[in-house]
Design an enzyme around this catalytic site. Structure first.
Site, PDB file in Angstrom:
ATOM      1  N   LYS A   1       0.866  -1.192   0.000  1.00 15.42           N
ATOM      2  CA  LYS A   1       0.000   0.000   0.000  1.00 15.42           C
ATOM      3  C   LYS A   1       0.902   1.240   0.000  1.00 15.42           C
ATOM      4  O   LYS A   1       1.470   1.605   1.023  1.00 15.42           O
ATOM      5  CB  LYS A   1      -0.864  -0.058   1.249  1.00 15.42           C
ATOM      6  CG  LYS A   1      -2.098   0.786   1.357  1.00 15.42           C
ATOM      7  CD  LYS A   1      -2.059   2.201   0.955  1.00 15.42           C
ATOM      8  CE  LYS A   1      -2.331   3.176   2.056  1.00 15.42           C
ATOM      9  NZ  LYS A   1      -1.971   4.543   1.697  1.00 15.42           N
TER      10      LYS A   1
ATOM     11  N   GLU B   1       8.698   0.756  11.364  1.00 10.73           N
ATOM     12  CA  GLU B   1       9.769   1.765  11.235  1.00 10.73           C
ATOM     13  C   GLU B   1       9.094   3.119  11.346  1.00 10.73           C
ATOM     14  O   GLU B   1       8.348   3.519  10.449  1.00 10.73           O
ATOM     15  CB  GLU B   1      10.459   1.632   9.865  1.00 10.73           C
ATOM     16  CG  GLU B   1      11.175   0.314   9.650  1.00 10.73           C
ATOM     17  CD  GLU B   1      12.499   0.228  10.406  1.00 10.73           C
ATOM     18  OE1 GLU B   1      12.941   1.248  10.973  1.00 10.73           O
ATOM     19  OE2 GLU B   1      13.073  -0.871  10.435  1.00 10.73           O
TER      20      GLU B   1
ATOM     21  N   CYS C   1      13.037  10.366   7.974  1.00 15.81           N
ATOM     22  CA  CYS C   1      12.787   9.917   9.348  1.00 15.81           C
ATOM     23  C   CYS C   1      14.032  10.066  10.201  1.00 15.81           C
ATOM     24  O   CYS C   1      13.945  10.367  11.382  1.00 15.81           O
ATOM     25  CB  CYS C   1      12.339   8.468   9.331  1.00 15.81           C
ATOM     26  SG  CYS C   1      13.450   7.433   8.369  1.00 15.81           S
TER      27      CYS C   1
ATOM     28  N   GLU D   1       8.460  15.672  16.241  1.00 14.74           N
ATOM     29  CA  GLU D   1       8.936  15.506  14.865  1.00 14.74           C
ATOM     30  C   GLU D   1       8.196  16.486  13.947  1.00 14.74           C
ATOM     31  O   GLU D   1       6.969  16.507  13.928  1.00 14.74           O
ATOM     32  CB  GLU D   1       8.691  14.071  14.393  1.00 14.74           C
ATOM     33  CG  GLU D   1       9.292  13.811  13.030  1.00 14.74           C
ATOM     34  CD  GLU D   1       8.977  12.418  12.487  1.00 14.74           C
ATOM     35  OE1 GLU D   1       7.808  12.000  12.554  1.00 14.74           O
ATOM     36  OE2 GLU D   1       9.906  11.765  11.980  1.00 14.74           O
TER      37      GLU D   1
HETATM   38  P1  NAP Z   1       1.753   8.073   8.056  1.00 14.11           P
HETATM   39  O1  NAP Z   1       0.725   9.116   8.069  1.00 14.11           O
HETATM   40  O2  NAP Z   1       1.926   7.240   9.260  1.00 14.11           O
HETATM   41  O3  NAP Z   1       1.466   7.171   6.780  1.00 14.11           O
HETATM   42  C1  NAP Z   1       2.274   6.081   6.406  1.00 14.11           C
HETATM   43  C2  NAP Z   1       1.442   5.095   5.593  1.00 14.11           C
HETATM   44  O4  NAP Z   1       0.434   4.532   6.422  1.00 14.11           O
HETATM   45  C3  NAP Z   1       0.725   5.738   4.418  1.00 14.11           C
HETATM   46  O5  NAP Z   1       0.681   4.811   3.355  1.00 14.11           O
HETATM   47  C4  NAP Z   1      -0.651   5.980   5.006  1.00 14.11           C
HETATM   48  O6  NAP Z   1      -1.650   6.110   4.028  1.00 14.11           O
HETATM   49  C5  NAP Z   1      -0.854   4.729   5.826  1.00 14.11           C
HETATM   50  N1  NAP Z   1      -1.843   4.839   6.903  1.00 14.11           N
HETATM   51  C6  NAP Z   1      -2.407   5.966   7.433  1.00 14.11           C
HETATM   52  N2  NAP Z   1      -3.266   5.638   8.418  1.00 14.11           N
HETATM   53  C7  NAP Z   1      -3.248   4.286   8.529  1.00 14.11           C
HETATM   54  C8  NAP Z   1      -3.908   3.337   9.378  1.00 14.11           C
HETATM   55  N3  NAP Z   1      -4.765   3.717  10.329  1.00 14.11           N
HETATM   56  N4  NAP Z   1      -3.648   2.028   9.204  1.00 14.11           N
HETATM   57  C9  NAP Z   1      -2.787   1.610   8.269  1.00 14.11           C
HETATM   58  N5  NAP Z   1      -2.136   2.446   7.431  1.00 14.11           N
HETATM   59  C10 NAP Z   1      -2.346   3.776   7.557  1.00 14.11           C
HETATM   60  O7  NAP Z   1       3.194   8.674   7.772  1.00 14.11           O
HETATM   61  P2  NAP Z   1       3.588   9.672   6.611  1.00 14.11           P
HETATM   62  O8  NAP Z   1       3.117  11.020   7.005  1.00 14.11           O
HETATM   63  O9  NAP Z   1       3.197   9.113   5.301  1.00 14.11           O
HETATM   64  O10 NAP Z   1       5.180   9.581   6.665  1.00 14.11           O
HETATM   65  C11 NAP Z   1       5.942  10.321   7.517  1.00 14.11           C
HETATM   66  C12 NAP Z   1       6.335   9.515   8.747  1.00 14.11           C
HETATM   67  O11 NAP Z   1       7.026   8.331   8.374  1.00 14.11           O
HETATM   68  C13 NAP Z   1       7.284  10.261   9.637  1.00 14.11           C
HETATM   69  O12 NAP Z   1       6.870  10.141  10.971  1.00 14.11           O
HETATM   70  C14 NAP Z   1       8.618   9.553   9.426  1.00 14.11           C
HETATM   71  O13 NAP Z   1       9.523   9.676  10.480  1.00 14.11           O
HETATM   72  C15 NAP Z   1       8.184   8.162   9.169  1.00 14.11           C
HETATM   73  N6  NAP Z   1       9.214   7.403   8.442  1.00 14.11           N
HETATM   74  C16 NAP Z   1       9.934   6.460   9.129  1.00 14.11           C
HETATM   75  C17 NAP Z   1      10.921   5.745   8.477  1.00 14.11           C
HETATM   76  C18 NAP Z   1      11.731   4.720   9.194  1.00 14.11           C
HETATM   77  O14 NAP Z   1      12.391   3.932   8.529  1.00 14.11           O
HETATM   78  N7  NAP Z   1      11.715   4.686  10.514  1.00 14.11           N
HETATM   79  C19 NAP Z   1      11.167   5.965   7.121  1.00 14.11           C
HETATM   80  C20 NAP Z   1      10.404   6.926   6.454  1.00 14.11           C
HETATM   81  C21 NAP Z   1       9.414   7.629   7.137  1.00 14.11           C
HETATM   82  P3  NAP Z   1      -1.991   7.567   3.439  1.00 14.11           P
HETATM   83  O15 NAP Z   1      -0.789   8.022   2.701  1.00 14.11           O
HETATM   84  O16 NAP Z   1      -3.125   7.316   2.565  1.00 14.11           O
HETATM   85  O17 NAP Z   1      -2.309   8.425   4.629  1.00 14.11           O
END
Ligand code: NAP
Ligand code: MG
Length: 508
Positions: free
Chosen positions: A212, A286, A320, A417
């Site tokens: 996804k 992650e 991240c 963050e």
């Molecule tokens: P996010 O809002 O958590 O979304 C990540 C993914 O999860 C997207 O595909 C999102 O879909 C989906 N999602 C949203 N709500 C969900 C739910 N209730 N159940 C299952 N899936 C769901 O994060 P983001 O804003 O896209 O990305 C930024 C974050 O990612 C930051 O906090 C960053 O630190 C973290 N990150 C961590 C790493 C690591 O390796 N630790 C690497 C990269 C990024 P939608 O796009 O449709 O909302």
């Protein structure tokens, strides 16, 4: 183009009496200018509408619902993408299960590896196209998608392809079996690289997948679907369901999913962990970060400035592991901040497709709103907000590189963050103070240390509660290195040998 040294020499008659600090500003502001060098998009082919990739075919979503993905640098629609609902997720999971029991499960390990090597080579062949689409859909500078993202995508497939027929050497004396169907959910900051981090180890270990992608950056994953088909990955082995957060939630809850691999925010990570509690599903998470970059007085200051810039302004701070908190030893703080401001004045914010661009577009209007709200929070907390006076385009979503100066540990801009090109600066006097302050965060994904003394670098990396600590460099990645967090930054490791076991059932 002219260099500062060619233009800033002054003769004794015209000797400049400007104070040194101001002179530095003047030199950079007036001397460096580059003609635009935009990457051509002539050879890029995007459909106006995309289906879901299920069982080796592009299919219509059951609801017929679609959403647009935009180019954040222009706030313009690129394509309409399908919204997968519960019925589509079910169809994708069923296809993955059948492929597991069918051709993929019956294929020899060596043959599976051969297909993955082919995927890696085809990614290299189509690297330019993939880099441009990544920059169009996500807003990141072409220099990064071309030189960092896509080469690492290919490298991940090459690396894990090599393990496919060598699992008995990875886990000597143990029998390795795939877990089954992996539900994989990824964010928008490194769209294709996150897909590769997820897909390559899952496929090398013989699992099948439903992926996804993030809502704002689905296009390179859909291009990858073409490559997987061309490379001979059998139908159903990889299924790609575009959609919203609810699509991800459906995938997490599906009873035939054996393993969930999630990269994204800590907030959503917690929701997923709660949804999985009490089930037998395995998971890796992650999550977010708020990394400390620590600069000692014995560090090579110019090199550290480059590392800091790379650590937080790289990819608009949508990283991240971004070095979003800077700790500078008090004795060199004024010098370092002056040099940092100078360097920031040279950064080019603008068209992601221009090869000169350093900072591209913020990924979405929502993300820009979030960053801007933190600029206000910083001001209300009493920190000094510094931005260079660079120009930004009129349309699209932009944020100038920003420093928060005079921060305290308790400030929200230090603790939370932000995920933008925004750096919170603090000082310290002793090694112990630096470690204490750096560890004072709910996160623990990464960190950086800048010092001339190897022993000090090792001592500090050992004391930092962070999964990755870089010494005298920042943001360096390799498929053979494990990656993952402590505390609220996640559960489990991806990458390297460590990245294989979360997809395997190991028995004696
Ligand atoms: P996010 O809002 O958590 O979304 C990540 C993914 O999860 C997207 O595909 C999102 O879909 C989906 N999602 C949203 N709500 C969900 C739910 N209730 N159940 C299952 N899936 C769901 O994060 P983001 O804003 O896209 O990305 C930024 C974050 O990612 C930051 O906090 C960053 O630190 C973290 N990150 C961590 C790493 C690591 O390796 N630790 C690497 C990269 C990024 P939608 O796009 O449709 O909302
Ligand atoms: Mg987009």
């Amino acid at each position: 183009m002219t260099t500062p040294d060619e233009t800033s020499e002054s003769t004794p008659e015209t000797a400049d009496t400007t104070p040194t600090s101001d002179k530095r500003e003047l030199r950079f502001d007036t001397s460096w200018s580059y003609a635009p060098a935009p990457e051509s998009t002539d050879h890029i082919r995007l459909e106006s509408t995309y289906g879901l990739f299920i069982d080796g075919e592009m299919v219509e979503p059951a609801s017929g619902e679609r959403f647009s993905t935009i180019n954040p640098a222009r706030d313009e629609k690129l394509a309409d993408v399908s919204m997968a609902g519960a019925a589509d997720v079910d169809r994708a999971v069923q296809a993955a299960r059948q492929a597991l029991e069918g051709p993929w499960g019956q294929m020899s390990d060596a043959e599976r590896g051969k297909i993955l090597f082919r995927v890696a080579r085809m990614i290299q062949e189509r690297a330019r196209e993939l880099a441009i689409i990544e920059s169009l859909d996500g807003g990141k500078p072409i220099r990064e998608s071309r030189d960092i993202d896509i080469p690492l995508v290919a490298a991940h497939f090459f690396y894990y392809a090599g393990w496919a027929d060598k699992l008995e050497f990875a886990f000597p004396g143990r029998h390795a079996r795939p877990l089954g169907v992996a539900g994989q959910i990824i964010p928008w900051n490194f769209p294709l690289l996150m897909a590769a981090w997820k897909l390559a180890p899952a496929l090398a270990t013989g699992n099948t997948v439903v992926l996804k992608p993030a809502e704002t950056t689905p296009l390179t994953a859909l291009k990858l679907a073409e490559i997987l088909q061309d490379a001979g990955v059998p139908p159903g082995v990889v299924n790609i369901v575009t959609g919203a957060g609810e699509t991800g939630a459906e995938l997490v809850q599906h009873p035939l999913v054996d393993k969930v691999a999630f990269t994204g925010s800590t907030e959503v990570g917690k929701i997923i962990q709660r949804a999985l509690a009490g089930t037998s599903k395995r998971f890796t998470l992650e999550l977010g970060g708020k990394a400390a970059n620590i600069v000692f007085e014995d560090a090579a200051i110019d090199q550290a400035v480059e590392g800091i810039v790379n650590g937080i302004f790289f990819n608009q701070g949508h990283v991240c592991c971004a070095g979003s908190r800077l700790f500078v030893q008090e004795s060199v703080a004024d010098l370092l901040v002056a040099k940092l401001k100078d360097r920031m004045a040279t950064l080019i914010v603008g068209d992601p497709l221009d090869k000169n661009t350093d900072i591209g577009a913020i990924n979405s209007s929502d993300q820009l709103e979030k960053i801007e709200s933190y600029l206000e929070i910083g001001k209300s907390e009493g920190v000094e907000v510094y931005q260079p006076s660079c120009s930004v385009p009129d349309s699209g979503f932009w944020c100038r590189p920003t420093l928060f100066l005079g921060c305290a540990q308790s400030h929200r801009v230090v603790q939370e963050e932000i995920f933008g090109p925004v750096l919170a600066v603090q000082t310290f006097r002793t090694v112990d103070e630096a470690i204490k302050k750096a560890n004072n965060t709910p996160y623990g994904l990464s960190g950086g240390v800048w010092t001339d003394k190897g022993a000090k670098a090792f001592r500090i990396s050992d004391k930092l509660r962070a999964g990755v600590v870089w010494a005298n460099t920042y943001n360096k990645f390799d498929p053979s290195s494990p990656f993952g967090g402590y505390k609220e930054s996640g559960v489990g490791r991806e990458g390297g040998l460590h990245g294989l076991s979360p997809y395997l059932e190991l028995s004696a």
